[in-house]
Design a protein around this motif. Structure first.
Motif, PDB file in Angstrom:
ATOM      1  N   GLY A   1       0.811  -1.210   0.000  1.00  0.00           N
ATOM      2  CA  GLY A   1       0.000   0.000   0.000  1.00  0.00           C
ATOM      3  C   GLY A   1       0.847   1.262   0.000  1.00  0.00           C
ATOM      4  O   GLY A   1       0.492   2.257  -0.647  1.00  0.00           O
ATOM      5  N   LEU A   2       1.976   1.227   0.703  1.00  0.00           N
ATOM      6  CA  LEU A   2       2.867   2.382   0.732  1.00  0.00           C
ATOM      7  C   LEU A   2       3.450   2.641  -0.656  1.00  0.00           C
ATOM      8  O   LEU A   2       3.557   3.791  -1.095  1.00  0.00           O
ATOM      9  N   MET A   3       3.795   1.573  -1.368  1.00  0.00           N
ATOM     10  CA  MET A   3       4.288   1.741  -2.737  1.00  0.00           C
ATOM     11  C   MET A   3       3.177   2.278  -3.645  1.00  0.00           C
ATOM     12  O   MET A   3       3.422   3.092  -4.534  1.00  0.00           O
ATOM     13  N   GLY A   4       1.942   1.833  -3.401  1.00  0.00           N
ATOM     14  CA  GLY A   4       0.817   2.362  -4.165  1.00  0.00           C
ATOM     15  C   GLY A   4       0.586   3.824  -3.900  1.00  0.00           C
ATOM     16  O   GLY A   4       0.280   4.608  -4.820  1.00  0.00           O
ATOM     17  N   TYR A   5       0.749   4.237  -2.646  1.00  0.00           N
ATOM     18  CA  TYR A   5       0.627   5.656  -2.299  1.00  0.00           C
ATOM     19  C   TYR A   5       1.674   6.481  -3.050  1.00  0.00           C
ATOM     20  O   TYR A   5       1.362   7.539  -3.611  1.00  0.00           O
ATOM     21  N   VAL A   6       2.909   6.000  -3.076  1.00  0.00           N
ATOM     22  CA  VAL A   6       3.965   6.709  -3.800  1.00  0.00           C
ATOM     23  C   VAL A   6       3.606   6.814  -5.280  1.00  0.00           C
ATOM     24  O   VAL A   6       3.771   7.871  -5.904  1.00  0.00           O
ATOM     25  N   GLU A   7       3.105   5.724  -5.852  1.00  0.00           N
ATOM     26  CA  GLU A   7       2.699   5.743  -7.268  1.00  0.00           C
ATOM     27  C   GLU A   7       1.635   6.799  -7.545  1.00  0.00           C
ATOM     28  O   GLU A   7       1.566   7.354  -8.643  1.00  0.00           O
ATOM     29  N   SER A   8       0.790   7.093  -6.561  1.00  0.00           N
ATOM     30  CA  SER A   8      -0.308   8.038  -6.762  1.00  0.00           C
ATOM     31  C   SER A   8       0.156   9.496  -6.753  1.00  0.00           C
ATOM     32  O   SER A   8      -0.613  10.382  -7.129  1.00  0.00           O
ATOM     33  N   LEU A   9       1.383   9.759  -6.319  1.00  0.00           N
ATOM     34  CA  LEU A   9       1.879  11.135  -6.242  1.00  0.00           C
ATOM     35  C   LEU A   9       2.079  11.703  -7.644  1.00  0.00           C
ATOM     36  O   LEU A   9       2.609  11.041  -8.534  1.00  0.00           O
ATOM     37  N   ALA A  10       1.700  12.953  -7.818  1.00  0.00           N
ATOM     38  CA  ALA A  10       1.812  13.590  -9.134  1.00  0.00           C
ATOM     39  C   ALA A  10       3.254  13.609  -9.617  1.00  0.00           C
ATOM     40  O   ALA A  10       3.527  13.381 -10.804  1.00  0.00           O
TER      41      ALA A  10
END
Length: 271
Positions: free
Chosen positions: A210-219
């Motif tokens: 989930g943390l990697m997914g959060y990073v992926e979501s950053l503009a």
């Protein structure tokens, strides 16, 4: 006009899945201020730059009516598609041209969004639509987070900050407003009654996946991904591997805490 981001289908899916709602300590500061300032019943709240609606929903239990607004048709479509209570609605519009009558809104919020707006025009709209003694709450988490897990928190935080530095060069110039603690927005808010907080901390649980997914979501990561797709993907894979090795675990479902520090500006319109 507000910057247009978070509109591509894959990016929206990441945003919806991995971005989190405003957390307890931040909301506590906002609602405590609101309780002290408001004398009327809480009727209408407007969440500007709502994205896919995570922040809008936290207002639903405290207001008779809540409206989320965003400049992105794709984000508004996603927000409407997701489950939400009957007193919540979503409108497509820019932050600088809100479809509300003068002196009709009790609270304006903007969570992790105001740095993308044309701040002077947005704040003029805030002043126009707020009721006398109405309130505004503008917040963002800053970019210096800590990752905590057992006795390896220092190492995990070091890895996380190294990850951020790899793609920070791709950050939009408006991210500087976050780095400056929203001081520009605070100074532009002309109300006498206003406060700025820069050290509200919330602890957000994430699996490593989930943390990697959060990073992926950053503009800024998405910009990096478009510029150097193979490098960007390899960076996330390597970072995940480094996390797991430092933690001494093999499952990417292992939970860590991301300690997020918030900036928050609160203001009350002069009655």
């Amino acid at each position: 006009m507000a910057t247009r981001l978070f509109e591509e289908k894959d990016h929206i899916a990441l945003y919806q899945q991995f971005r989190f709602s405003p957390q307890q300590n931040l909301l506590g500061v906002i609602f405590s201020y609101l309780e002290r300032k408001k004398t009327n019943s809480f009727q209408l709240a407007v969440d500007v730059g709502c994205g896919s609606g995570q922040s809008t929903l936290v207002l639903a239990k405290r207001f008779e009516k809540v409206v989320g607004t965003d400049i992105s048709a794709a984000q508004i479509k996603e927000a409407k598609r997701a489950s939400h209570p009957p007193n919540v609605d979503y409108f497509l519009c820019p932050a600088e041209a809100l479809p509300f009558k003068d002196s009709s809104v009790d609270l304006i919020t903007a969570f992790n969004a105001a740095h993308w707006f044309d701040a002077p025009r947005f704040l003029r709209e805030v002043d126009r639509v707020l009721t006398p003694a109405g309130c505004v709450a503008v917040s963002s988490y800053n970019l210096e987070a800590e990752v905590h897990y057992k006795d390896c928190s220092e190492k995990l935080t070091e890895i996380f900050m190294e990850l951020r530095e790899q793609f920070f060069a791709y950050a939009d110039e408006k991210i500087q407003r976050v780095m400056n603690g929203y001081k520009e927005i605070f100074d532009s808010l002309l109300y006498q009654d206003k406060k700025r907080f820069i050290d509200i901390v919330d602890k957000v649980p994430f699996s490593i996946a989930g943390l990697m997914g959060y990073v992926e979501s950053l503009a800024m990561y998405q910009t990096f991904l478009k510029a150097q797709p193979e490098v960007a993907k390899a960076l996330l894979q390597n970072t995940e591997k480094r996390f797991l090795e430092a933690m001494g675990v093999s499952s990417r479902d292992t939970t860590v805490e991301l300690w997020m520090k918030h900036i928050c500006i609160l203001g009350c319109k002069n009655p």
